[in-house]
Design an enzyme around this catalytic site. Structure first.
Site, PDB file in Angstrom:
ATOM      1  N   ARG A  92     -10.224 -11.462   2.492  1.00 18.97           N
ATOM      2  CA  ARG A  92     -11.153 -12.828   1.866  1.00 18.97           C
ATOM      3  C   ARG A  92     -10.386 -14.006   2.014  1.00 18.97           C
ATOM      4  O   ARG A  92     -10.990 -15.019   2.101  1.00 18.97           O
ATOM      5  CB  ARG A  92     -11.526 -12.183   0.584  1.00 18.97           C
ATOM      6  CG  ARG A  92     -10.366 -12.342  -0.497  1.00 18.97           C
ATOM      7  CD  ARG A  92     -10.787 -11.522  -1.827  1.00 18.97           C
ATOM      8  NE  ARG A  92     -11.014 -10.089  -1.494  1.00 18.97           N
ATOM      9  CZ  ARG A  92     -11.243  -9.094  -2.607  1.00 18.97           C
ATOM     10  NH1 ARG A  92     -11.717  -9.531  -3.649  1.00 18.97           N
ATOM     11  NH2 ARG A  92     -11.324  -7.976  -2.100  1.00 18.97           N
TER      12      ARG A  92
ATOM     13  N   LYS B   5       0.823  -1.154   0.126  1.00 19.30           N
ATOM     14  CA  LYS B   5       0.063  -0.031  -0.124  1.00 19.30           C
ATOM     15  C   LYS B   5       0.942   1.220  -0.073  1.00 19.30           C
ATOM     16  O   LYS B   5       1.790   1.160   0.420  1.00 19.30           O
ATOM     17  CB  LYS B   5      -0.792  -0.081   1.288  1.00 19.30           C
ATOM     18  CG  LYS B   5      -1.960  -0.876   1.258  1.00 19.30           C
ATOM     19  CD  LYS B   5      -2.840  -0.875   2.539  1.00 19.30           C
ATOM     20  CE  LYS B   5      -3.779  -1.972   2.907  1.00 19.30           C
ATOM     21  NZ  LYS B   5      -4.870  -1.640   1.751  1.00 19.30           N
TER      22      LYS B   5
END
Ligand code: BES
Ligand code: MN
Ligand code: ZN
Length: 504
Positions: A358, A284
């Site tokens: 996820r 990120k």
């Protein structure tokens, strides 16, 4: 903070501060307002005119009574138009009263319960207790010197008019307060877990906290390490964990109610427990990484909520799960193009290591289904920035396979005063997850990012009625507002309690 109840003459009540909630269009009408105004010879009426206090939201007016009546200070807090006022706004009212009390170094703060109608009173009292407790929440353990402001408020007095009491409703109000105190404590605990820096709140530390919650509330606790998860075949979860120096910890907390009631359900609550999300090799940018200690907010929510469920004696059997890990880049980190085999056998091609939540949740869901065969499964996750793009920073996205369950969950959220909104799981978007080399990819393209994340999770749920709550936005707040403090919010704890603890 202690709560007490007062229903005799509020004009004579000895307290450091008495707060009144004022509707914009009913200013000056309440019986308590009128009694105070009379005792002060019309001072309140004159002051609201002079100071142009209209009862608008966020407006406030505080006066000193200089010993003329019981309360040393009167605080009028605007609530906006009467028809827009909701019981859950009372969290903000009580929070503002408690904060004003603290600012005045008050030991006792009294606030008048505005509702006099039966059905809403228990909830109203609950919201007052939650608000008083949570508005004064501080994560100040790392502050030194005068940056740390001591909390002076020892007693929060709930004032009622004689109509409240004559109808014998004190018990309901007390029940509401007791429930609000417990919910407030659980929310505060979730905030603490989220606010702790990632260097401290590692997967191991989080598992120790879970053990502490288990001990406090007499829950069963199970903690699995890397080896055990390997044996179970949790290939997705362990791939995320492999880049970190921190050991992964898979947690399960279980609550078994003492009595068997008809309609008892088995519930699984799965929380995302990424204690720091750097993005992994799909690193990120710095600004997006700054807040990523909050990526275990889902785990914090389920760990704290199950404690409150036990304390309040939920009639349902509840299990909380969290696959805790960091997501870090390193020479050992999982790569783009890697193909992972999940615990349920499905294979996944990685096209973005920042879609790690996820992966951890998929294996946690498979484990939860095999371990407890729940009647209903809920997951809570700071899963996608896309959900914040869709709904803004204060509203959680809710997806699910069972529409009636989604509706019941949203009903509980409405009652608990937490903003959640139903999002679809469009079949057509499954195309985005197609892979040439595996059963699916872990990310789709930019459009509908919250929904493809939901569709990915659905692959692991099977037939079990399931609700997915993406709380990327509301899990943390960038500024204080009412009972919500800056940082971790403890979002969804109140709705879980509302959903799983029926009222008398
Ligand atoms: N933890 C983040 C999501 C997030 C973003 C939570 C902002 C709270 C605030 C999640 O793991 C993530 O990185 N999601 C990606 C998914 C993308 C790679 C498909 C995102 O939202 O950008
Ligand atoms: Mn991520
Ligand atoms: Zn994440």
């Amino acid at each position: 903070m202690r709560f007490s109840f007062h229903h005799d003459n509020l004009v004579a009540l000895k307290t450091d501060l008495l707060a009144l909630y004022c509707a914009e269009d009913k200013l000056g009408e309440g019986t308590v307002f009128q009694a105070l105004d009379r005792a002060l010879e019309g001072l309140l009426t004159r002051l609201i005119a002079e100071e142009q206090f209209k009862g608008k939201k966020a407006q406030s007016l505080q006066i000193h009574t200089h010993g003329r009546i019981g309360p040393a200070r009167i605080l009028l807090l605007g609530g906006g138009p009467r028809r827009e006022m909701q019981p859950h706004d009372l969290r903000g009212f009580a929070a503002r009263a408690a904060k004003a009390g603290a600012a005045a170094s008050a030991k006792q703060v009294a606030a008048v319960l505005p509702y006099t109608e039966g059905a809403v009173q228990e909830r109203a009292a609950q919201f007052m207790a939650e608000g008083a407790r949570l508005g004064r929440y501080r994560f100040d353990k790392y502050l030194t010197g005068d940056k740390k402001t001591p909390d002076t408020v020892e007693e929060f007095q709930i004032g009622m008019t004689s109509d409240n009491v004559e109808s014998g409703r004190l018990e309901a109000i007390q029940r509401g307060v007791a429930r609000g105190e417990r919910v407030g404590a659980a929310v505060a605990r979730a905030r603490d877990l989220v606010n702790e820096p990632a260097a401290v709140m590692t997967p191991t530390a989080l598992s120790e906290m879970a053990k502490q919650v288990a001990k406090e509330h007499h829950l069963e606790v199970k903690v699995l390490g890397r080896k055990e998860c390997e044996k179970l075949g949790m290939g997705m979860y362990l791939a995320v964990a492999q880049g970190s120096e921190e050991e992964p910890r898979f947690l399960q907390l279980s609550y078994f109610p003492k009595t068997k009631v008809p309609g008892r359900k088995k519930i699984a609550l799965v929380g995302k427990g990424v204690t720091f999300d750097s993005g992994g090799l799909s690193l990120k940018p710095s600004a997006s990484m700054e807040d990523m200690k909050i990526d275990m907010a889902g785990a914090a929510t389920v760990i704290s909520a199950i404690g409150a469920l036990a304390e309040l004696g939920s009639p349902h059997e509840v299990h909380a799960f969290a696959a805790c890990t960091e997501n870090m880049p390193s020479g050992k980190a999982y790569r783009l193009g890697d193909v992972l085999t999940s615990m349920n056998g499905k294979t996944v091609e990685i096209n973005n290591t920042d879609a790690e939540g996820r992966l951890t949740l998929g294996d946690a869901i498979t484990y939860a289904l095999r371990e407890v065969k729940p009647d209903e499964l809920f997951d809570f996750a700071t899963l996608t920035g896309a959900c914040m793009v869709a709904l803004g920073p204060h509203t959680a996205g809710v997806m699910g396979s069972d529409l009636s369950l989604v509706e019941r969950w949203l009903g509980a959220a409405r009652l608990a005063g937490e903003e959640m909104w139903h999002l679809p799981l469009p079949e057509k978007l499954k195309e985005q997850l197609k892979s040439e080399v595996a059963d699916m990819k872990n990310t789709g393209d930019r459009w509908g990012g919250a929904l493809t994340a939901g569709l990915f999770l659905r692959e692991f749920v099977g037939e079990t009625p399931w609700v997915h709550v993406d709380l990327a936005g509301p899990a943390s707040a960038d500024k204080e507002s009412g009972h919500v403090t800056k940082g971790g919010t403890g979002f969804a704890v109140a709705t879980i309690v509302e959903y799983l603890v029926p009222r008398e």
